[in-house]
Design an enzyme around this catalytic site. Sequence first.
Site, PDB file in Angstrom:
ATOM      1  N   ALA A  64       0.857  -1.184   0.000  1.00 42.43           N
ATOM      2  CA  ALA A  64       0.000   0.000   0.000  1.00 42.43           C
ATOM      3  C   ALA A  64       0.895   1.236   0.000  1.00 42.43           C
ATOM      4  CB  ALA A  64      -0.882  -0.013   1.233  1.00 42.43           C
ATOM      5  N   GLY A  80       0.690  -5.203   0.815  1.00 42.52           N
ATOM      6  CA  GLY A  80      -0.485  -5.292  -0.061  1.00 42.52           C
ATOM      7  C   GLY A  80      -0.154  -5.885  -1.427  1.00 42.52           C
ATOM      8  N   GLU A 107      -0.273  -9.521  -0.903  1.00 43.98           N
ATOM      9  CA  GLU A 107      -1.685  -9.877  -0.702  1.00 43.98           C
ATOM     10  C   GLU A 107      -2.453  -9.859  -2.027  1.00 43.98           C
ATOM     11  OE1 GLU A 107      -1.774  -6.783   2.506  1.00 43.98           O
ATOM     12  OE2 GLU A 107      -3.065  -8.256   3.454  1.00 43.98           O
ATOM     13  N   GLU A 144       4.647  -5.348   7.176  1.00 44.22           N
ATOM     14  CA  GLU A 144       3.849  -4.286   7.808  1.00 44.22           C
ATOM     15  C   GLU A 144       4.256  -4.029   9.254  1.00 44.22           C
ATOM     16  OE1 GLU A 144       2.562  -6.767   5.959  1.00 44.22           O
ATOM     17  OE2 GLU A 144       0.975  -6.012   4.652  1.00 44.22           O
TER      18      GLU A 144
HETATM   19  N1  CO8 Z   1       4.591   3.267  -0.532  1.00 44.23           N
HETATM   20  C1  CO8 Z   1       4.977   4.441  -1.070  1.00 44.23           C
HETATM   21  N2  CO8 Z   1       6.127   4.604  -1.728  1.00 44.23           N
HETATM   22  C2  CO8 Z   1       6.942   3.532  -1.842  1.00 44.23           C
HETATM   23  C3  CO8 Z   1       6.600   2.271  -1.315  1.00 44.23           C
HETATM   24  C4  CO8 Z   1       5.346   2.155  -0.640  1.00 44.23           C
HETATM   25  N3  CO8 Z   1       4.907   1.004  -0.144  1.00 44.23           N
HETATM   26  N4  CO8 Z   1       7.594   1.410  -1.582  1.00 44.23           N
HETATM   27  C5  CO8 Z   1       8.522   2.092  -2.266  1.00 44.23           C
HETATM   28  N5  CO8 Z   1       8.130   3.378  -2.425  1.00 44.23           N
HETATM   29  C6  CO8 Z   1       8.862   4.470  -3.094  1.00 44.23           C
HETATM   30  C7  CO8 Z   1       9.981   4.995  -2.226  1.00 44.23           C
HETATM   31  O1  CO8 Z   1       9.484   5.912  -1.275  1.00 44.23           O
HETATM   32  C8  CO8 Z   1      10.868   5.622  -3.267  1.00 44.23           C
HETATM   33  O2  CO8 Z   1      10.300   6.874  -3.631  1.00 44.23           O
HETATM   34  P1  CO8 Z   1      11.256   8.198  -3.684  1.00 44.23           P
HETATM   35  O3  CO8 Z   1      12.242   7.883  -4.772  1.00 44.23           O
HETATM   36  O4  CO8 Z   1      10.288   9.268  -4.044  1.00 44.23           O
HETATM   37  O5  CO8 Z   1      11.875   8.323  -2.340  1.00 44.23           O
HETATM   38  C9  CO8 Z   1      10.711   4.693  -4.476  1.00 44.23           C
HETATM   39  O6  CO8 Z   1       9.498   3.975  -4.257  1.00 44.23           O
HETATM   40  C10 CO8 Z   1      11.838   3.707  -4.604  1.00 44.23           C
HETATM   41  O7  CO8 Z   1      11.954   3.009  -3.366  1.00 44.23           O
HETATM   42  P2  CO8 Z   1      13.352   2.849  -2.592  1.00 44.23           P
HETATM   43  O8  CO8 Z   1      14.235   4.022  -2.855  1.00 44.23           O
HETATM   44  O9  CO8 Z   1      13.040   2.522  -1.172  1.00 44.23           O
HETATM   45  O10 CO8 Z   1      13.932   1.572  -3.375  1.00 44.23           O
HETATM   46  P3  CO8 Z   1      14.858   0.426  -2.794  1.00 44.23           P
HETATM   47  O11 CO8 Z   1      15.261  -0.377  -3.971  1.00 44.23           O
HETATM   48  O12 CO8 Z   1      15.939   0.979  -1.924  1.00 44.23           O
HETATM   49  O13 CO8 Z   1      13.896  -0.456  -1.842  1.00 44.23           O
HETATM   50  C11 CO8 Z   1      11.849  -1.613  -1.239  1.00 44.23           C
HETATM   51  C12 CO8 Z   1      12.774  -1.106  -2.376  1.00 44.23           C
HETATM   52  C13 CO8 Z   1      12.543  -2.729  -0.456  1.00 44.23           C
HETATM   53  C14 CO8 Z   1      10.601  -2.156  -1.909  1.00 44.23           C
HETATM   54  C15 CO8 Z   1      11.539  -0.425  -0.285  1.00 44.23           C
HETATM   55  O14 CO8 Z   1      11.062   0.667  -1.065  1.00 44.23           O
HETATM   56  C16 CO8 Z   1      10.490  -0.758   0.746  1.00 44.23           C
HETATM   57  O15 CO8 Z   1      10.801  -1.364   1.750  1.00 44.23           O
HETATM   58  N6  CO8 Z   1       9.243  -0.320   0.507  1.00 44.23           N
HETATM   59  C17 CO8 Z   1       8.171  -0.457   1.475  1.00 44.23           C
HETATM   60  C18 CO8 Z   1       7.707  -1.887   1.560  1.00 44.23           C
HETATM   61  C19 CO8 Z   1       6.607  -2.004   2.596  1.00 44.23           C
HETATM   62  O16 CO8 Z   1       6.791  -1.738   3.757  1.00 44.23           O
HETATM   63  N7  CO8 Z   1       5.405  -2.442   2.145  1.00 44.23           N
HETATM   64  C20 CO8 Z   1       4.252  -2.588   3.005  1.00 44.23           C
HETATM   65  C21 CO8 Z   1       3.417  -1.375   2.947  1.00 44.23           C
HETATM   66  S1  CO8 Z   1       2.088  -1.414   4.113  1.00 44.23           S
HETATM   67  C22 CO8 Z   1       0.921  -2.360   3.367  1.00 44.23           C
HETATM   68  O17 CO8 Z   1       1.062  -2.811   2.275  1.00 44.23           O
HETATM   69  C23 CO8 Z   1      -0.324  -2.564   4.183  1.00 44.23           C
HETATM   70  C24 CO8 Z   1      -1.229  -3.596   3.551  1.00 44.23           C
HETATM   71  C25 CO8 Z   1      -2.655  -3.275   3.850  1.00 44.23           C
HETATM   72  C26 CO8 Z   1      -3.600  -3.529   2.705  1.00 44.23           C
HETATM   73  C27 CO8 Z   1      -3.063  -3.071   1.376  1.00 44.23           C
HETATM   74  C28 CO8 Z   1      -4.118  -2.927   0.359  1.00 44.23           C
HETATM   75  C29 CO8 Z   1      -3.618  -2.441  -0.972  1.00 44.23           C
END
Ligand code: CO8
Length: 258
Positions: free
Chosen positions: A65, A109, A112, A132
């Site tokens: 998400a 998400g 999921e 999460e």
């Molecule tokens: N939300 C918003 N932006 C994101 C997300 C995210 N989940 N993941 C990555 N991005 C963005 C980063 O902020 C970054 O943007 P910017 O360049 O503007 O700073 C860009 O994508 C690239 O990401 P990274 O620089 O972090 O890239 P890396 O290669 O270093 O890392 C990862 C990639 C490992 C994927 C890392 O970005 C990460 O850990 N992302 C978050 C993963 C996460 O925690 N996911 C769970 C989110 S919570 C959730 O899903 C709740 C579920 C509930 C239901 C969902 C229904 C849809």
Amino acid sequence: MAYETLIVDIEDHIALIKLNRPDAMNALNSQLLGELSKALKAVEQNDKVRVIVLTGSDKAFAAGADIKEMSTKTFVEAFTDNLFGDEADQILKCRKPIIAAVAGYALGGGCELAMMCDFIIAADTAKFGQPEINLGTVAGIGGTQRLTRFVGKSKSMDMHLTGRFMTAEEAERSGLVSRVVPAKKLMDEAMGAAAKIAEKSALTAMAVKEAVNRSYETTLREGLLFERRLFHALFATEDQKEGMAAFLEKREAQFRDK
Ligand code: CO8
């Protein structure tokens, strides 16, 4: 229909839906989820479409998400708006087979969403996770329930409690994905599987989907009865007559979805 966060391509009875927010690792924001709901509804109603393939980019199927969008939400907003609930229900409403073709990250998400599809074909670059807990929250569209059913309690707890990622190889070994292929071959493999399904009776495919999904919803006894009744009911279809006649006459079946 034009979408900003999706690319939808329909060819040879297969709808290919590509999540397309490259700057945010395909994070699932409300626009993308709204468009995905609309796209699924549209392909469900399109008689030409027999199978759907859902995919992302080489780097990410979806990294969860959109954290930016949801970080300041209050409980009242999340509860009142049924945050993500309607979109999740829309995906589950789809009666046509959906294959998830996953490369790169499928997190939160994103994992999921892949699990809500009917089966997952993964590139060897795929990484699955439910991180999460690192954000002070839990899965919201089925992660704790579906991952547990797919890989068992111990591994599911491990994934949800530590937030670690699972490789494609581990995901296949654990029953989360049906096949792993080299990244370059992912789309060929997924489209090939979709083409195979598209050759079948769409009516029978729908029945298969209902029966297998039933196994997650009910007791074994009720599930077996549901399956038996479906098996009986399909004798009323032209496609059953055609399928069996074609076998006996040593020719290809011509299904008419009737
Ligand atoms: N939300 C918003 N932006 C994101 C997300 C995210 N989940 N993941 C990555 N991005 C963005 C980063 O902020 C970054 O943007 P910017 O360049 O503007 O700073 C860009 O994508 C690239 O990401 P990274 O620089 O972090 O890239 P890396 O290669 O270093 O890392 C990862 C990639 C490992 C994927 C890392 O970005 C990460 O850990 N992302 C978050 C993963 C996460 O925690 N996911 C769970 C989110 S919570 C959730 O899903 C709740 C579920 C509930 C239901 C969902 C229904 C849809």
